[in-house]
Design a protein around this motif. Structure first.
Motif, PDB file in Angstrom:
ATOM      1  N   ALA A 299      13.523  20.078  33.990  1.00 13.07           N
ATOM      2  CA  ALA A 299      14.969  20.130  34.191  1.00 13.07           C
ATOM      3  C   ALA A 299      15.666  20.565  32.904  1.00 13.07           C
ATOM      4  O   ALA A 299      16.587  21.374  32.907  1.00 13.07           O
ATOM      5  CB  ALA A 299      15.490  18.778  34.645  1.00 13.07           C
TER       6      ALA A 299
ATOM      7  N   ASP B  21      17.913  24.064  32.466  1.00 18.42           N
ATOM      8  CA  ASP B  21      19.267  24.062  31.956  1.00 18.42           C
ATOM      9  C   ASP B  21      19.379  24.959  30.727  1.00 18.42           C
ATOM     10  O   ASP B  21      20.321  25.735  30.578  1.00 18.42           O
ATOM     11  CB  ASP B  21      19.665  22.618  31.636  1.00 18.42           C
ATOM     12  CG  ASP B  21      21.085  22.518  31.139  1.00 18.42           C
ATOM     13  OD1 ASP B  21      21.898  23.376  31.550  1.00 18.42           O
ATOM     14  OD2 ASP B  21      21.386  21.606  30.350  1.00 18.42           O
TER      15      ASP B  21
ATOM     16  N   ARG C 296      19.129  28.646  31.758  1.00 21.05           N
ATOM     17  CA  ARG C 296      20.370  29.040  32.428  1.00 21.05           C
ATOM     18  C   ARG C 296      21.494  29.278  31.419  1.00 21.05           C
ATOM     19  O   ARG C 296      22.200  30.281  31.457  1.00 21.05           O
ATOM     20  CB  ARG C 296      20.781  27.944  33.410  1.00 21.05           C
ATOM     21  CG  ARG C 296      22.059  28.214  34.178  1.00 21.05           C
ATOM     22  CD  ARG C 296      22.632  26.913  34.714  1.00 21.05           C
ATOM     23  NE  ARG C 296      23.031  26.027  33.619  1.00 21.05           N
ATOM     24  CZ  ARG C 296      24.287  25.753  33.301  1.00 21.05           C
ATOM     25  NH1 ARG C 296      25.249  26.255  34.004  1.00 21.05           N
ATOM     26  NH2 ARG C 296      24.577  24.965  32.295  1.00 21.05           N
TER      27      ARG C 296
ATOM     28  N   LEU D 232      17.197  27.919  41.755  1.00 26.52           N
ATOM     29  CA  LEU D 232      18.217  27.510  40.793  1.00 26.52           C
ATOM     30  C   LEU D 232      18.457  28.552  39.697  1.00 26.52           C
ATOM     31  O   LEU D 232      19.539  28.624  39.140  1.00 26.52           O
ATOM     32  CB  LEU D 232      17.842  26.174  40.158  1.00 26.52           C
ATOM     33  CG  LEU D 232      17.865  24.974  41.121  1.00 26.52           C
ATOM     34  CD1 LEU D 232      17.350  23.731  40.439  1.00 26.52           C
ATOM     35  CD2 LEU D 232      19.273  24.748  41.653  1.00 26.52           C
TER      36      LEU D 232
ATOM     37  N   ILE E  21      21.395  22.662  39.169  1.00 26.09           N
ATOM     38  CA  ILE E  21      20.380  22.347  38.172  1.00 26.09           C
ATOM     39  C   ILE E  21      20.599  20.925  37.672  1.00 26.09           C
ATOM     40  O   ILE E  21      21.720  20.563  37.325  1.00 26.09           O
ATOM     41  CB  ILE E  21      20.459  23.347  36.998  1.00 26.09           C
ATOM     42  CG1 ILE E  21      20.104  24.749  37.489  1.00 26.09           C
ATOM     43  CG2 ILE E  21      19.532  22.924  35.860  1.00 26.09           C
ATOM     44  CD1 ILE E  21      20.072  25.790  36.416  1.00 26.09           C
ATOM     45  N   PRO E  22      19.558  20.097  37.667  1.00 26.52           N
ATOM     46  CA  PRO E  22      19.718  18.728  37.171  1.00 26.52           C
ATOM     47  C   PRO E  22      20.232  18.751  35.727  1.00 26.52           C
ATOM     48  O   PRO E  22      19.983  19.722  35.001  1.00 26.52           O
ATOM     49  CB  PRO E  22      18.293  18.160  37.211  1.00 26.52           C
ATOM     50  CG  PRO E  22      17.507  19.071  38.080  1.00 26.52           C
ATOM     51  CD  PRO E  22      18.178  20.398  38.078  1.00 26.52           C
ATOM     52  N   ARG E  23      20.914  17.721  35.332  1.00 28.51           N
ATOM     53  CA  ARG E  23      21.370  17.536  33.959  1.00 28.51           C
ATOM     54  C   ARG E  23      22.641  18.293  33.587  1.00 28.51           C
ATOM     55  O   ARG E  23      23.168  18.110  32.496  1.00 28.51           O
ATOM     56  CB  ARG E  23      20.286  17.908  32.930  1.00 28.51           C
ATOM     57  CG  ARG E  23      19.097  16.968  32.913  1.00 28.51           C
ATOM     58  CD  ARG E  23      18.401  16.943  31.571  1.00 28.51           C
ATOM     59  NE  ARG E  23      18.716  18.089  30.752  1.00 28.51           N
ATOM     60  CZ  ARG E  23      18.670  18.091  29.430  1.00 28.51           C
ATOM     61  NH1 ARG E  23      18.325  17.010  28.799  1.00 28.51           N
ATOM     62  NH2 ARG E  23      18.965  19.170  28.760  1.00 28.51           N
ATOM     63  N   VAL E  24      23.143  19.184  34.449  1.00 26.58           N
ATOM     64  CA  VAL E  24      24.369  19.890  34.085  1.00 26.58           C
ATOM     65  C   VAL E  24      25.566  19.015  34.489  1.00 26.58           C
ATOM     66  O   VAL E  24      25.664  18.597  35.634  1.00 26.58           O
ATOM     67  CB  VAL E  24      24.451  21.262  34.786  1.00 26.58           C
ATOM     68  CG1 VAL E  24      25.723  21.979  34.400  1.00 26.58           C
ATOM     69  CG2 VAL E  24      23.229  22.103  34.441  1.00 26.58           C
TER      70      VAL E  24
END
Lengths: 263, 244
Positions: free
Chosen positions: A193, A197, A200, A222, B119-122
């Motif tokens: 994860a 992030d 991204r 994602l 997205i996890p954590r955003v």
């Protein structure tokens, strides 16, 4: 209402790329354009030719046929296998960034984290030791690693930290095109994860173009704008990521999508 | 032939149409499930105009959500055209490039789905400001607008910097709503945006819809709640009557 203006010049244009090791082994009939800021995912079963294709794109494996045309930062478009060796190697370590599946293949394990990052900078001409060290430290922070690990050796790091170090090493020279082979493969989900992030935000901050091979359709959903689905050396379906995943047309893509477990 | 509306940057075709569906055909071919074919639309044609809210009704299974997904480029169009009308040309979503659809989604067509996929954590605040930033808005300004939006939708301030993956269903839905309404898209698709909201937040969504309409937005929505439907609807389309 105004029609959106699209970027006309592709960063990378792949035309009829073919590299075969046997009948339907390798990749063939590959055609696509990649535009600035776009993330393209390549999915498909093992042995479908994803990594062969990625190796062709990264200058490591000359195709039997076809063209791989890269438009560089000054706007000159050229087939990467038609330029001379010196220029190709310079491009590969400046404007291209290649992230290996196994960080051990992308890092030098017996020199420090800082030197791993600094090496890429020196390869493109940086010479000032203080500057290089500062930049290396900044990038370590960018990939969320403590700055005081700068002098530690990569083999002292966990797998997830090695992968992040590899990404820092690749991105420090601000490449325009990043090629990644399973960047989150083999990492536990919390680290995964974190990396998603990170990738991204770097894509949007640096306007990177990315091509990523992945097994993981959730990761593809994602991160990727578009997907290529490969089976037995060919692209059998391509399009917008969510369209390919939510309304797959080809029987193999339907099988692939319907086989995923959703947690 | 086009004109600029008074209070927005939205320019339309003369009759106010922003989006037209022409002779749409759609069916699902399930290759892995005994080669079943499920026909959904058979020669469907519709027009959506600026400042109008079109409500899709009809029993479930008729393709209300499928239609929204076709309009967002999420589902492929087998045959026919989905035209977005720009100043001097139309873009057909059935045939345009993936690059164009991504650009349309960034600047022209918003979509509020029932499920949040992120997205996890955003953090929530970043997710809500993201559509504006991707349109080129300065980050500080985008964050400010996102704060206003989150406050209106009663998301407690101590959650703004957390990832919504752990939020309740209603809170996640409100994050989706905030993302859909923050960027003033000329065309907005709403798939049951009020399904899991309490009365107060339903009222806020109704207000947001009215504001978007005043701004010239063409809205296409599915609302199961009759009260909401009555408040926002200008045109009602029963897919049971038009789709077959």
């Amino acid at each position: 209402m105004k029609k959106p203006i699209l970027e006309e010049n592709a960063v990378l244009s792949v035309q009829s790329c073919q590299k075969l090791y046997g009948i339907n082994r390798g990749c063939q009939d590959i055609n696509f354009d990649l535009y600035p800021g776009e993330v393209l995912g390549i999915v498909g079963e093992s042995g479908s030719g994803k990594s062969t294709l990625l190796n062709c794109l990264s200058g490591n494996n000359q195709p039997d046929h076809g063209a791989i045309i890269y438009r560089d930062s000054v706007g000159m478009a050229q087939d990467i296998y038609e330029m001379n060796e010196a220029r190709r190697r310079l491009l590969m370590r400046s404007e291209f960034g290649i992230v290996k599946q196994n960080p051990k293949d992308g890092l030098r394990m017996r020199v420090s984290a800082g030197a791993n990052i600094g090496e890429r900078l020196m390869a493109v001409g940086d010479r000032h030791y203080g500057d290089i060290r500062t930049k290396a430290g900044d990038w370590l922070t960018q990939v969320e690693m403590p700055k005081d690990r700068l002098d530690d050796m990569p083999f002292e790091f966990s797998g997830g930290m090695q992968q992040r170090l590899q990404i820092a090493r690749v991105l420090v020279t601000r490449p325009r095109l990043v090629l990644m082979d399973e960047p989150t493969g083999g990492l536990d989900v919390s680290v995964q994860a974190k990396l998603l992030d990170l990738i991204r935000s770097l894509v949007s901050e640096l306007n990177l173009s990315v091509i990523m091979v992945t097994h993981d359709l959730a990761v593809a959903r994602l991160l990727c704008d578009r997907l290529l689905v490969m089976q037995q050396s060919r692209v059998i379906e391509q399009g917008l990521t969510d369209q390919v995943l939510d309304d797959p047309q080809h029987p193999y893509t339907q099988l692939l999508v319907s086989s995923v477990l959703t947690p | 032939m086009s004109y600029v509306s008074e209070n927005s940057a939205i320019v339309t075709r003369n009759d106010g149409a922003l989006l037209t569906i022409q002779n749409l055909y759609k069916q699902f071919e399930l290759h892995t499930q005994k080669n079943t074919s499920i026909p959904i639309f058979n020669d469907l044609s519709l027009v959506f105009k600026k400042s109008e809210c079109t409500v899709l009704v009809g029993p479930s299974g008729l393709g209300k959500s499928t239609l929204l997904k076709c309009l967002y480029g999420n589902y492929k169009i087998d045959q026919g055209e989905v035209l977005v009308h720009f100043d001097d040309e139309n873009v057909d979503m059935a045939t345009c490039s993936a690059q164009m659809i991504n650009a349309l989604r960034r600047n022209v067509i918003g979509y509020v789905s029932q499920f949040l996929r992120v997205i996890p954590r955003v953090p929530a605040i970043d997710l809500v400001s993201e559509p504006l930033i991707s349109q080129g808005c300065a980050p500080e300004q985008a964050i400010e607008k996102a704060q206003v939006m989150l406050r209106r939708l009663s998301i407690p301030e101590n959650l703004w910097n957390l990832s919504p993956t752990t939020f309740s269903g209603g809170e996640q839905q409100r994050i989706n709503i905030a993302r859909g309404f923050i960027a003033d898209y000329p065309i907005l698709l709403l798939d049951e945006p009020t399904a899991s909201l309490d009365h107060r937040n339903v009222q806020v969504v109704i207000e947001l819809i009215h504001e978007a309409k005043a701004h010239g937005t063409a809205i296409v929505g599915i609302f199961h709640d009759e009260h909401v439907r009555d408040q926002v609807s200008d045109v009602t389309i029963n897919l049971a009557e038009v789709a077959q």
